[in-house]
Write a protein that holds these residues in place. Structure first.
Motif, mmCIF file in Angstrom:
data_model
loop_
_atom_site.group_PDB
_atom_site.id
_atom_site.type_symbol
_atom_site.label_atom_id
_atom_site.label_comp_id
_atom_site.label_asym_id
_atom_site.label_seq_id
_atom_site.Cartn_x
_atom_site.Cartn_y
_atom_site.Cartn_z
ATOM 1 N N ASP A 1 0.704 -1.206 -0.075
ATOM 2 C CA ASP A 1 0.086 -0.084 -0.093
ATOM 3 C C ASP A 1 0.916 1.272 0.252
ATOM 4 O OD1 ASP A 1 0.702 0.431 2.785
ATOM 5 O OD2 ASP A 1 -0.915 -0.444 3.476
ATOM 6 N N GLY A 2 2.069 1.222 0.347
ATOM 7 C CA GLY A 2 2.980 2.216 0.485
ATOM 8 C C GLY A 2 2.620 3.587 1.251
ATOM 9 N N ARG A 3 1.845 3.232 2.288
ATOM 10 C CA ARG A 3 1.608 4.356 3.185
ATOM 11 C C ARG A 3 2.652 4.834 4.154
ATOM 12 N NH1 ARG A 3 -4.091 2.587 5.499
ATOM 13 N NH2 ARG A 3 -2.644 0.706 5.490
ATOM 14 N N PHE A 4 3.265 3.774 4.842
ATOM 15 C CA PHE A 4 4.075 3.908 5.526
ATOM 16 C C PHE A 4 5.043 2.657 5.923
ATOM 17 C CE2 PHE A 4 4.961 3.625 10.627
ATOM 18 C CZ PHE A 4 5.565 4.618 10.713
ATOM 19 N N GLU A 5 6.311 3.086 6.194
ATOM 20 C CA GLU A 5 7.391 1.860 6.603
ATOM 21 C C GLU A 5 7.527 1.922 7.938
ATOM 22 O OE1 GLU A 5 10.456 1.413 3.809
ATOM 23 O OE2 GLU A 5 9.477 1.862 2.109
ATOM 24 N N PRO A 6 6.959 0.836 8.866
ATOM 25 C CA PRO A 6 7.091 1.143 10.408
ATOM 26 C C PRO A 6 8.605 0.649 10.716
ATOM 27 C CG PRO A 6 5.833 -0.686 9.583
ATOM 28 C CD PRO A 6 5.960 0.038 8.497
ATOM 29 N N THR A 7 9.244 0.839 11.521
ATOM 30 C CA THR A 7 10.491 0.546 12.029
ATOM 31 C C THR A 7 10.140 -0.530 12.907
ATOM 32 O OG1 THR A 7 10.352 2.274 13.922
ATOM 33 C CG2 THR A 7 11.712 2.898 11.500
ATOM 34 N N VAL A 8 10.264 -1.668 12.567
ATOM 35 C CA VAL A 8 9.912 -3.024 13.321
ATOM 36 C C VAL A 8 10.920 -3.911 13.067
ATOM 37 C CG1 VAL A 8 7.415 -2.660 13.410
ATOM 38 C CG2 VAL A 8 8.515 -3.901 11.478
#
Length: 261
Positions: free
Chosen positions: A254-261
């Protein structure tokens, strides 16, 4: 001895008609098919552009000719199929886009986009589908778009026609499969071609597209050729009614957000 996998991609002695071969993805498709041995007819509304594609192919030592073909002319589509009844590969690439929000479009806009993208594909599929079915073999490759699946404000007419191309493709695949004809759709993503020149002229628009795909870049026209050769050849002998995305992963995330996990 069983045929090697490499040999499955061999298109030697097969005639391929590529419509819209004068530029962009059509030219890249024509060159790719010729590189694998097909005798290519480069067809386009622009005679000089079609001839240039044929010259590029011939310069590489491959076989090509050119012809003028208007996809909005039913008689021309039928005549092309009559003139080249031994065509085994048909690639239909022409596309036209009106980038305006639906409330700002006109009936003329609608008719023009439909006539080229949807009805143009239909005319060629119908004409060549009949000759291929009569011969008992053939591969038809239509060009839809990732816009058949995901939309953007201002591209509603284009998206609707490309979704229609997908459904025509599936229907013809179902109807002609028993006759030995395969029909598949390619759904390109963000390719740098004349069709996307308007986007390239807008730095923010171009950059946003670049960042949306998983590969974080625009594609070059020659990157479509692998999908075309596959669908045209015996390597895809059990593939029909399919929609082959070539979109750099645009529709996968979806390209909305890349979480730092």
């Amino acid at each position: 001895m069983p045929m090697s996998v490499r040999d499955l991609f061999d298109l030697t002695d097969r005639k391929a008609l590529v419509v819209g071969a004068g530029s962009g993805l059509g030219r890249a498709s024509a060159i790719g098919l010729a590189d694998f041995g097909a005798a290519v007819i480069a067809a386009d509304l622009d005679a000089a552009a079609a001839d240039e594609t044929a010259k590029i192919i011939a310069a590489a030592g491959n076989t090509a000719s050119s012809m003028v073909l208007d996809v909005t002319d039913t008689a021309a589509a039928n005549a092309a199929a009559t003139e080249h009844p031994d065509t085994e590969i048909l690639v239909v690439t022409p596309g036209y886009n009106v980038r305006r929000r639906l409330l700002d479009t006109t009936d003329l806009d609608f008719d023009r986009v439909i006539d080229i993208n949807l009805k143009g594909s239909y005319r060629l599929m119908r004409a060549f589908g009949a000759t291929m079915a009569a011969r008992g073999k053939g591969s038809i490759i239509t060009f839809a778009s990732f816009r058949a699946q995901v939309i953007e404000p201002g591209q509603g007419l284009y998206a609707a026609t490309k979704a229609g191309v997908v459904q025509l493709t599936k229907t013809m695949a179902a109807e002609l499969g028993p006759a030995g004809v395969r029909v598949n759709a390619v759904l390109p993503g963000t390719f740098e071609t004349p069709l996307t020149a308007q986007i390239k002229s807008d730095h923010d628009w171009w950059g946003a597209y670049e960042q949306k795909s998983i590969l974080k870049r625009w594609a070059q026209p020659e990157e479509i050729a692998g999908a075309i050769v596959f669908l045209a050849s015996d390597a895809s002998s059990y593939v029909t009614g399919s929609t082959q995305l070539v979109d750099g992963g645009w529709t996968a995330a979806d390209g909305r957000f890349e979480p730092t996990v």
